[in-house]
Design an enzyme around this catalytic site. Structure first.
Site, PDB file in Angstrom:
ATOM      1  CE1 TYR A   1      -5.807  -0.673  10.966  1.00  0.00           C
ATOM      2  CE2 TYR A   1      -6.462  -1.499   8.828  1.00  0.00           C
ATOM      3  CZ  TYR A   1      -5.988  -1.723  10.098  1.00  0.00           C
ATOM      4  OH  TYR A   1      -5.696  -2.991  10.496  1.00  0.00           O
TER       5      TYR A   1
ATOM      6  CG  HIS B   1      -9.800  -3.840  14.047  1.00  0.00           C
ATOM      7  ND1 HIS B   1      -9.741  -2.645  13.346  1.00  0.00           N
ATOM      8  CD2 HIS B   1      -8.511  -4.220  14.235  1.00  0.00           C
ATOM      9  CE1 HIS B   1      -8.475  -2.326  13.149  1.00  0.00           C
ATOM     10  NE2 HIS B   1      -7.704  -3.258  13.694  1.00  0.00           N
TER      11      HIS B   1
HETATM   12  P1  NAD Z   1       4.013  -3.514   8.147  1.00  0.00           P
HETATM   13  O1  NAD Z   1       4.885  -4.413   8.922  1.00  0.00           O
HETATM   14  O2  NAD Z   1       3.410  -4.029   6.903  1.00  0.00           O
HETATM   15  O3  NAD Z   1       4.846  -2.186   7.887  1.00  0.00           O
HETATM   16  C1  NAD Z   1       4.313  -1.114   7.171  1.00  0.00           C
HETATM   17  C2  NAD Z   1       5.373  -0.039   7.022  1.00  0.00           C
HETATM   18  O4  NAD Z   1       6.425  -0.534   6.212  1.00  0.00           O
HETATM   19  C3  NAD Z   1       4.831   1.202   6.313  1.00  0.00           C
HETATM   20  O5  NAD Z   1       5.522   2.335   6.824  1.00  0.00           O
HETATM   21  C4  NAD Z   1       5.237   0.969   4.872  1.00  0.00           C
HETATM   22  O6  NAD Z   1       5.340   2.166   4.162  1.00  0.00           O
HETATM   23  C5  NAD Z   1       6.581   0.298   5.053  1.00  0.00           C
HETATM   24  N1  NAD Z   1       6.975  -0.562   3.912  1.00  0.00           N
HETATM   25  C6  NAD Z   1       6.208  -1.426   3.208  1.00  0.00           C
HETATM   26  N2  NAD Z   1       6.936  -2.037   2.251  1.00  0.00           N
HETATM   27  C7  NAD Z   1       8.193  -1.552   2.370  1.00  0.00           C
HETATM   28  C8  NAD Z   1       9.402  -1.794   1.676  1.00  0.00           C
HETATM   29  N3  NAD Z   1       9.457  -2.669   0.675  1.00  0.00           N
HETATM   30  N4  NAD Z   1      10.511  -1.110   2.060  1.00  0.00           N
HETATM   31  C9  NAD Z   1      10.470  -0.238   3.080  1.00  0.00           C
HETATM   32  N5  NAD Z   1       9.357   0.043   3.786  1.00  0.00           N
HETATM   33  C10 NAD Z   1       8.232  -0.614   3.428  1.00  0.00           C
HETATM   34  O7  NAD Z   1       2.858  -3.005   9.148  1.00  0.00           O
HETATM   35  P2  NAD Z   1       1.342  -2.631   8.967  1.00  0.00           P
HETATM   36  O8  NAD Z   1       1.085  -1.724   7.821  1.00  0.00           O
HETATM   37  O9  NAD Z   1       0.879  -2.217  10.307  1.00  0.00           O
HETATM   38  O10 NAD Z   1       0.648  -4.043   8.682  1.00  0.00           O
HETATM   39  C11 NAD Z   1       0.231  -4.420   7.411  1.00  0.00           C
HETATM   40  C12 NAD Z   1      -1.271  -4.435   7.292  1.00  0.00           C
HETATM   41  O11 NAD Z   1      -1.813  -5.501   8.065  1.00  0.00           O
HETATM   42  C13 NAD Z   1      -1.994  -3.175   7.780  1.00  0.00           C
HETATM   43  O12 NAD Z   1      -1.980  -2.174   6.797  1.00  0.00           O
HETATM   44  C14 NAD Z   1      -3.355  -3.727   8.072  1.00  0.00           C
HETATM   45  O13 NAD Z   1      -4.089  -3.840   6.861  1.00  0.00           O
HETATM   46  C15 NAD Z   1      -3.044  -5.121   8.613  1.00  0.00           C
HETATM   47  N6  NAD Z   1      -2.944  -5.148  10.099  1.00  0.00           N
HETATM   48  C16 NAD Z   1      -4.043  -5.524  10.811  1.00  0.00           C
HETATM   49  C17 NAD Z   1      -3.992  -5.524  12.185  1.00  0.00           C
HETATM   50  C18 NAD Z   1      -5.215  -5.919  12.959  1.00  0.00           C
HETATM   51  O14 NAD Z   1      -6.212  -6.308  12.377  1.00  0.00           O
HETATM   52  N7  NAD Z   1      -5.217  -5.844  14.258  1.00  0.00           N
HETATM   53  C19 NAD Z   1      -2.841  -5.156  12.866  1.00  0.00           C
HETATM   54  C20 NAD Z   1      -1.725  -4.815  12.123  1.00  0.00           C
HETATM   55  C21 NAD Z   1      -1.789  -4.819  10.738  1.00  0.00           C
END
Ligand code: NAD
Length: 316
Positions: free
Chosen positions: A56, A121
């Site tokens: 990230y 990952h």
């Molecule tokens: P997400 O679905 O959590 O969306 C994140 C987006 O939504 C960001 O732009 C954030 O600012 C926004 N957001 C968050 N809360 C909000 C709210 N209340 N209102 C409006 N917008 C809001 O997607 P993500 O960040 O990709 O996934 C969450 C976490 O999961 C990642 O940060 C990561 O730590 C993990 N993840 C891991 C993998 C993997 O291991 N392959 C893949 C995807 C995500």
């Protein structure tokens, strides 16, 4: 927030987990004081689970999360940190040598002596037999060394989890992290829950907002979803807004409803987003989800239900 058991690890985690990819500036730049305030607010509101990766922001997320946790000055046993290995800005490398170096680099960036969870990952980007025969054994050695307490695997296609879990010794993989498969538009993960339970493997679900699809701001430019899914989510978000509601809150509540999923990782880049997502969890417990709005949004997303996108290499 009431903590939930994280599979058989003995760890207890908040249902709202802190996805730290935004701290790597992947959804736009975050000034350091805002990052620190966001993590501080999360801790104050009972979030105790933080997820990051060297991938990230090309290691930025790990360094910034480490800084924010140090700045918050909370005891090490009061929070749970997961990081990952095998995926880097430079590309994928799940070899024993690389993942063994990787954990030391991650610990240095995080400023920690150990992580609670070390995930492989996005394993669909290598031959899964390498994960089974080389990477998991290497992670078990890391676990023995005390640098990571538990081991997980992550990725998009759900078939990767059964492939690996059917081939590794029972008990060697503690957790899976699935993303974009348990939200209003995609519930495919639910089909895998009985299998994961039978294997004693804990479940982390990420991206309840479908990496921005289910928000008013919409997804970032790099979002891999097909156009018809993007359009349907945009229409659903507009529908909620016209009714004076926010689709992000509805989506968060929806993803939190299944108690078999220990924690829902949502990416957050401001104290306000932390407050909104924790409020969704509390409101869900006290008054339940807005059923009328949910049915309307589900109907709008029905034509694109469970529509996903390709990820990874062709497996043999
Ligand atoms: P997400 O679905 O959590 O969306 C994140 C987006 O939504 C960001 O732009 C954030 O600012 C926004 N957001 C968050 N809360 C909000 C709210 N209340 N209102 C409006 N917008 C809001 O997607 P993500 O960040 O990709 O996934 C969450 C976490 O999961 C990642 O940060 C990561 O730590 C993990 N993840 C891991 C993998 C993997 O291991 N392959 C893949 C995807 C995500």
């Amino acid at each position: 927030m009431e903590l939930r058991e994280l599979g058989g690890t003995g760890l207890r985690v908040s249902p709202v987990g802190f996805g730290a990819s935004p701290l790597g500036n992947v959804f736009g730049d975050i000034p350091r004081d805002v990052a620190r305030a966001t993590v501080r607010r999360a801790l104050d509101l009972g979030i105790n689970f933080f997820d990051t990766s060297p991938y990230y922001g090309g290691t930025v997320s790990e360094s910034v999360l480490g800084d924010c946790l140090r700045f918050a000055a909370v005891p090490r046993d009061s929070f749970v940190v997961a990081t990952k290995c095998g995926r880097y800005k430079e590309g994928f490398d799940f070899s024993e040598g690389r993942v063994t170096r990787s954990i030391d680099e991650s610990l240095a960036r995080l400023g920690l002596k150990y992580v609670d969870i070390l995930h492989c990952h996005d394993i669909e980007f290598t031959n899964l037999d390498q994960i089974v025969n080389e990477t998991i054994p290497a992670l078990l050695k890391i676990k023995e060394s005390g640098k990571a307490r538990y081991i997980g695997i992550t990725g998009l296609p759900l078939s990767i989890f059964t492939y690996v879990l059917d081939r590794v010794p029972p008990g060697s993989v503690d957790l899976i992290l699935s993303y974009c498969h348990y939200g209003i538009n995609d519930t495919m993960l639910v089909n895998l829950l009985p299998y994961l339970k039978s294997k004693g493997v804990g479940v982390i679900s990420a991206s309840p907002l479908a990496m921005g699809l289910l928000t008013d701001n919409g997804p970032p430019d790099w979002h891999p979803a097909p156009e018809e899914l993007k359009l349907a989510c945009r229409a659903a978000a507009d529908h909620c807004r016209k009714k004076g509601k926010r689709i992000a809150k509805l989506a968060m509540e929806y993803s939190l409803m299944n108690n078999e999923i220990s924690t829902v990782l949502v990416g957050m880049n401001s104290p306000e987003q932390v407050e909104e997502n924790v409020a969704a969890a509390l409101e869900l417990s006290s008054s339940g989800i807005d059923e009328e709005l949910l049915h309307e949004v589900e109907a709008m997303l029905e034509p694109v239900k469970n529509l996903t996108w390709p990820s990874g290499i062709q497996q043999a």
